[in-house]
Design a protein around this motif. Structure first.
Motif, mmCIF file in Angstrom:
data_model
loop_
_atom_site.group_PDB
_atom_site.id
_atom_site.type_symbol
_atom_site.label_atom_id
_atom_site.label_comp_id
_atom_site.label_asym_id
_atom_site.label_seq_id
_atom_site.Cartn_x
_atom_site.Cartn_y
_atom_site.Cartn_z
ATOM 1 N N TRP A 173 -1.433 -0.374 10.267
ATOM 2 C CA TRP A 173 -2.242 -0.808 11.426
ATOM 3 C C TRP A 173 -2.998 -2.086 11.074
ATOM 4 C CZ3 TRP A 173 -7.838 -0.199 11.457
ATOM 5 C CH2 TRP A 173 -8.443 -0.398 12.711
ATOM 6 N N ASN A 174 -3.382 -2.150 9.821
ATOM 7 C CA ASN A 174 -4.162 -3.281 9.339
ATOM 8 C C ASN A 174 -3.268 -4.395 8.797
ATOM 9 O OD1 ASN A 174 -6.640 -4.440 9.045
ATOM 10 N ND2 ASN A 174 -7.427 -2.962 7.560
ATOM 11 N N GLY A 175 -1.971 -4.284 8.973
ATOM 12 C CA GLY A 175 -1.091 -5.410 8.665
ATOM 13 C C GLY A 175 -0.478 -5.433 7.290
ATOM 14 N N ALA A 176 -0.668 -4.383 6.482
ATOM 15 C CA ALA A 176 0.005 -4.348 5.179
ATOM 16 C C ALA A 176 1.329 -3.615 5.339
ATOM 17 C CB ALA A 176 -0.864 -3.635 4.155
ATOM 18 N N LEU B 216 -0.454 4.826 7.773
ATOM 19 C CA LEU B 216 -0.694 4.336 9.135
ATOM 20 C C LEU B 216 -1.908 3.408 9.175
ATOM 21 C CD1 LEU B 216 0.069 7.526 11.259
ATOM 22 C CD2 LEU B 216 1.446 5.453 11.095
ATOM 23 N N GLY B 217 -2.968 3.776 8.449
ATOM 24 C CA GLY B 217 -4.154 2.919 8.418
ATOM 25 C C GLY B 217 -3.837 1.547 7.852
ATOM 26 N N ALA B 218 -3.070 1.537 6.786
ATOM 27 C CA ALA B 218 -2.732 0.262 6.136
ATOM 28 C C ALA B 218 -1.796 -0.563 7.012
ATOM 29 C CB ALA B 218 -2.097 0.526 4.777
ATOM 30 N N PRO C 12 -6.572 -6.070 13.078
ATOM 31 C CA PRO C 12 -8.033 -6.080 13.022
ATOM 32 C C PRO C 12 -8.552 -7.283 12.234
ATOM 33 C CG PRO C 12 -7.160 -3.898 12.480
ATOM 34 C CD PRO C 12 -5.986 -4.834 12.558
ATOM 35 N N PHE D 267 0.862 13.279 12.406
ATOM 36 C CA PHE D 267 0.652 11.830 12.291
ATOM 37 C C PHE D 267 1.914 11.037 12.661
ATOM 38 C CE2 PHE D 267 -3.312 11.309 9.489
ATOM 39 C CZ PHE D 267 -3.952 10.505 10.431
ATOM 40 N N ILE E 271 2.716 2.277 15.547
ATOM 41 C CA ILE E 271 2.302 1.725 14.262
ATOM 42 C C ILE E 271 3.484 1.829 13.304
ATOM 43 C CG2 ILE E 271 0.699 1.941 12.330
ATOM 44 C CD1 ILE E 271 -1.281 3.246 14.220
ATOM 45 N N VAL F 88 0.846 -1.193 0.000
ATOM 46 C CA VAL F 88 0.000 0.000 0.000
ATOM 47 C C VAL F 88 0.887 1.251 0.000
ATOM 48 C CG1 VAL F 88 -1.782 1.324 1.210
ATOM 49 C CG2 VAL F 88 -1.863 -1.176 1.235
ATOM 50 N N GLY G 106 -1.532 9.368 6.700
ATOM 51 C CA GLY G 106 -2.696 8.733 7.331
ATOM 52 C C GLY G 106 -3.015 7.400 6.678
ATOM 53 N N MET G 107 -2.941 7.361 5.369
ATOM 54 C CA MET G 107 -3.185 6.109 4.641
ATOM 55 C C MET G 107 -2.148 5.055 5.013
ATOM 56 S SD MET G 107 -4.015 7.626 0.892
ATOM 57 C CE MET G 107 -5.347 8.801 0.680
ATOM 58 N N ALA H 194 -2.849 13.294 4.414
ATOM 59 C CA ALA H 194 -3.616 12.114 4.043
ATOM 60 C C ALA H 194 -2.686 10.969 3.645
ATOM 61 C CB ALA H 194 -4.573 12.454 2.899
#
Ligand SMILES: Cc1ncc(C[n+]2csc(CCOP(=O)(O)OP(=O)(O)O)c2C)c(N)n1
Ligand code: SF4
Ligand SMILES: [Mg+2]
Lengths: 603, 351
Positions: free
Chosen positions: A282-285, A278-280, A438, A302, A311, A228, A275-276, A272
């Motif tokens: 956090w979700n293991g990618a 960190l979101g990815a 998650p 961030f 993260i 990602v 943020g992307m 952004a």
């Protein structure tokens, strides 16, 4: 580099106007040296503009293998009337200037200590080619022909390079070859060729490639398994993503489904983008972004979040000239401090410092392992010189046994077995807690928050609970010290003087050390590759009486970081700085050190 | 005490969903919001919606920004991961998380400050990407957490508790969303759970960005006389244009539901939303019509509620990006590593 140009030891500079398509001609010229086995470097000084402003390209041939900027010009090709006066001034005494003699040249624009050669490039091309754009483009190939004659380049090598470039377009091959010949023959007929210094075949480039660090950083991310990307365009980092995308679209395509195992999302801004990431993550990618100074400023909030909530994230910061918008197409190492402590509060980040494109490949890949092992953002600091210039590097190797280090991630089975999962508990006493992803198991659920949290992950405003977490983060930082790459150290017991440097200064430091050694000045050398500093950095500081800290910024940021993060007497650390936006040259280091030594003697 | 765990004792008589879970399994930590805060009612509606949809709690991911509203992910589904991000930046976190694993149900919670001021850019761009998520805007016209400043949704003439009158025109999240291609736009009221729950269910099942703007009075700073986001004002001025009814896949539609004023929209998983229309000519699949209706009624001082617009056909971010079905976070490394041969081929061009 010796004082006078010699065979395989000279610098060519081409002055042009951007948007005239000189890049491919310049690459052709540079690669001709490379294929003749001569160590070479290409440096592009381009404007932050699309068309019409001055641009220069510098090619240094160095039989001794010094591929940093030389700081002198032996042959100048003056294709830009606007900068003619300045270009003329830049040529070293005894050097050569080639200009387009289609139009008359003002008499006063001359020098008696150099040789000026006129070639009617425009006239030759206008006679041979019909289309307007072709006429402009082919002038560039024609000056390559002139240089080939003057420097005695191997014609078979040039021919092969043209064939490689235009394999799919035979008419273009023909016109390029014709333009090359125009210049070549004109020079042969009108000048005494070759010049007193010329190119002669060597055997010093085998097992090497000529590549830029943005390409290699992209490859590092690709091979490390990044899936990602969140990004926002900014010079000089944009080509990291362009390259990543180009290769990923081909190499990550699933042959069965035709879908691509990668999500590259152009964000609305750098806030952004991170943020992307960190979101990815956090979700293991495995996720990363690439940016430059202004982007780092925007990402700061961030980055502190990523540090505090633990993260992983990988950032490639291709540094450019600051402050503010600064000079986007010039190089500097002036984000060291901003990156080390990006964001408010007690925040600190792991930094990696590649010295060249080769290291940019390996360290970008390693950044993913470190980020996941340490559960924290890792910033790879390259710069415009590394990122956008062509460097001679050893061939890149990818260990077939490599497996990503995903760090401490609870599997479904582990979660199934444990009584209760606590996100921020230091179960292994190394400061690194376990995380859960998650969607894996209800027992793994926790709440990620940038607000005060205790070791169980719950919200807290309790003094002790809060402090336990930030103290543990500091212990994690000590663990990080053991994981990050150790510095490169070259030392002998004889010397009491040391040089500490970082990143793209490396080539100039090496050349400077050789020159100092010739003058009887021996200096040991340490190049930091990471922050936090490894033990070896402290050892080096302890072992020397005087240490020159060489870096490319005004405020001696690496020196400041050493003062803050090690036990060293400030009096011992002498700043040697270069920060005009052009890549550092050996002379500035030699001069800086000599001046300091002279002062020492005078005192 | 920093963490209030709610005791989870399920009454044996409590109804169970398809997963055998009771509504208690969707609850979270004890709320620390002011008693009577609209946000808590929205949390309760969300719990009800997730329970009724039988979503495995650990397959939901809760994301939020900063504000009283953004605290609410802590108050439901303690078996779900939560991500309380920074102020105004939740959409980017949701975008990255969604790119890594599109199989989870993403529930975003935000406030009018978080969405319409500091986070306006990210909000718009998540809509443009048609990110597959439920985006709940808990709209109270003020910044609750920083003690009552006007937000960008405050109406002209609305009075603050201390007497200031707002002079700046509001940003209407629904009109904005309609104008930039949002594929699911709804408005509701925290005080009307029966109206809200089906909208949340439909929004969760919608493939794409589902905005549910919920008027959610702030009892502490914006529930007084003269406020246009108070319980009383909202009750008096809310005008439902549709009442939604969410019908799971393979469920018969009763004949009385299919009457003339009902519009049925099929979602991508086969479930349906039945829209009971108050005005028979309202078409919730007509973007410009919806925009026109809402703005006209707004000018008259009405707050139009209901599912205002839905477009189930537009591709979401995953489709636009052509992402594989297997979530990117679980593609094995061997499939990601191009290998030395590919590296050699690339390097051949750099000699
Ligand atoms: C970068 C940043 N600026 C300011 C704040 C302070 N702040 C916290 S919440 C908030 C406003 C929240 O308003 P809203 O989103 O409407 O949430 P509400 O509390 O009304 O539910 C502000 C300004 C912050 N947390 N971060
Ligand atoms: S201040 Fe307002 S928004 Fe915040 S919890 Fe209290 S009532 Fe709710
Ligand atoms: Mg609010």
């Amino acid at each position: 580099m010796s004082k006078q140009p010699r065979d395989n030891d000279f610098t060519i500079k081409i002055a042009n106007v951007n948007g005239t398509g000189s890049a491919s001609a310049n690459t052709l010229l540079m690669k001709a040296f490379f294929r003749m086995g001569i160590p070479v470097a290409g440096k592009n000084y381009f404007p932050s503009n699309i068309q019409g402003l001055p641009t220069w390209y510098e090619i240094r041939a160095s039989r001794d293998g010094y591929i940093c900027r030389s700081g002198r010009v032996d042959v100048l090709v003056a294709m830009n009337a606007e900068t003619y006066r300045k270009d003329l001034h830049d040529v070293a005494p005894g050097g050569y200037l080639i200009y387009d003699s289609t139009w008359p040249r003002a008499k006063q624009l001359a020098r008696d200590d150099i040789t000026i050669l006129g070639v009617p490039l425009a006239r030759l091309c206008n006679e041979r080619f019909t289309r307007a754009r072709e006429r402009v483009l082919m002038k560039n190939i024609a000056y390559v022909g002139v240089l080939a004659a003057l420097l005695d380049l191997d014609l078979a090598v040039v021919r092969a390079l043209l064939q490689d470039s235009f394999a799919a377009k035979p008419q273009l091959l023909e016109s390029n070859q014709a333009a090359f010949d125009l210049g070549y023959h004109y020079a042969r007929e009108n000048f005494s060729c070759p010049l007193p210094f010329r190119a002669t075949a060597m055997n010093a480039t085998g097992g090497h490639i000529m590549i830029d660090g943005n390409s290699t950083a992209a490859l590092g991310a690709l091979f490390a398994g990044a899936t990602v990307v969140g990004w926002y365009p900014i010079t000089p980092s944009t080509s990291v993503i362009d390259t990543f995308k180009r290769h990923a679209e081909r190499l990550r395509k699933d042959p069965d489904t035709g879908r691509t195992n990668v999500a590259i999302i152009q964000a609305e801004d750098e806030l952004a983008a991170i943020g992307m990431v960190l979101g990815a993550s956090w979700n293991g990618a495995r996720a990363f972004t690439s940016t430059s100074g202004p982007g780092i400023s925007l990402m700061s909030e961030f980055l502190g979040y990523g540090y505090f909530t633990e993260i992983p994230a990988v950032l490639v910061n291709v540094q450019r000239c600051g402050p503010s918008t600064g000079m986007p197409t010039r190089t500097q190492q002036a984000d060291i401090m901003a990156c080390a402590y990006a964001s408010h509060g007690d925040t600190r980040h792991v930094l990696l410092f590649p010295a060249n494109p080769e290291e940019a490949f390996y360290l970008t890949a390693q950044a993913f392992d470190l980020a996941e092992r340490l559960q924290t953002p890792v910033i790879v600091l390259t710069d415009l010189d590394i990122g956008m210039n062509d460097w001679m590097c050893r061939d890149l190797q990818w260990d077939p046994a490599y497996q990503p280090d995903r760090g401490k991630v609870m599997s479904r089975e582990q979660l199934e077995k444990i009584e209760k999962f606590h996100r921020y508990l230091d179960v292994d006493q190394d400061g690194i807690p376990w995380r859960s992803l998650p969607g894996v198991h209800a027992k793994g659920a926790y709440f990620t928050r940038g607000s005060g949290h205790n070791m169980y992950g719950a919200y807290t405003e309790d003094a002790k609970e809060y402090q336990a977490v930030v103290d543990r983060l500091r212990r994690k930082w000590e663990t990080a010290r053991q994981y990050v790459p150790t510095p490169v150290v070259e030392q002998s017991d004889r010397h009491r003087v040391g040089i500490i440097s970082v990143g793209s200064c490396d080539g100039a430091v090496r050349e400077a050390r050789a020159r100092l050694a010739e003058a009887g000045v021996g200096a040991n050398y340490l190049r930091v590759k990471a922050f936090p500093f490894s033990r070896q950095v402290q050892d080096f500081l302890d072992a020397h009486d005087r240490i020159y800290v060489v870096e490319q910024n005004r405020d001696a940021q690496l020196r400041s970081l050493l003062l803050l993060e090690t036990r060293v007497d400030p009096e011992k650390l002498v700043a040697v700085l270069h920060y005009d936006g052009l890549p550092i040259v050996a002379a500035s280091i030699v001069d800086g050190i000599n001046q300091d030594m002279a002062r020492g003697q005078a005192a | 005490m920093s963490f209030l765990a709610k005791p989870k004792v399920a009454h044996p008589g409590l109804p169970r969903n398809e997963l055998g879970l009771t509504v208690r399994d969707y609850e979270g930590g004890m709320s620390t919001l002011c008693a009577g805060c609209g946000h808590d009612s929205i949390t309760a509606a969300l719990i009800q919606a997730a329970f009724e949809l039988s979503i495995p709690p650990h397959r939901m991911a809760k994301v939020s920004g900063i504000g009283c509203s953004s605290k609410t992910p802590a108050y439901f589904a303690s078996a779900s991961h939560g991500f309380n991000s920074v102020h105004g930046r939740m959409p980017s976190v949701a975008t990255g998380a969604n790119a890594a694993n599109g199989e989870l149900v993403y529930i975003g919670l935000s406030g009018d400050g978080d969405t319409l001021s500091i986070g306006l850019g990210q909000f718009c761009h998540a809509i443009r990407r048609n990110l597959n998520m439920l985006y709940l805007l808990e709209n109270n016209g003020v910044y609750g957490l920083t003690k009552g400043q006007f937000s960008a949704s405050a109406d002209i003439g609305s009075k603050a508790r201390k007497g200031d009158v707002n002079q700046q025109p509001p940003i209407d999240p629904c009109l904005l969303a309609l104008s930039i291609g949002c594929t699911f736009v709804a408005r509701s009221f925290s005080g009307d759970k029966a109206h809200l729950v089906p909208l949340l269910k439909a929004g969760i099942r919608h493939r794409g960005f589902a905005l549910v703007d919920v008027i959610s009075p702030c009892v502490t700073f914006n529930d007084h006389e003269g406020s246009t986001k108070s319980y009383q004002f909202t009750r008096q001025h809310a005008q439902a244009v549709t009442y939604a009814d969410y019908v799971p896949p393979a469920t018969e539609i009763r004949s009385d539901q299919a009457a003339g004023t009902v519009q049925a929209v099929t979602l991508h998983d086969g479930s349906r939303v039945l829209l009971h229309k108050v005005g028979a000519d309202y078409d919730a699949t007509d973007r410009t019509g919806a925009f026109d209706y809402v703005s006209r009624h707004q000018a008259r001082g009405e707050i139009v509620t209901g599912l205002l617009f839905i477009d189930e056909a537009k591709p979401d971010m995953h489709q636009v990006q052509s992402l594989p079905d297997q979530p990117l976070n679980s593609v094995p490394y061997d499939k990601l590593n191009p290998g030395q041969k590919a590296l050699d081929a690339i390097q051949a061009r750099f000699r």
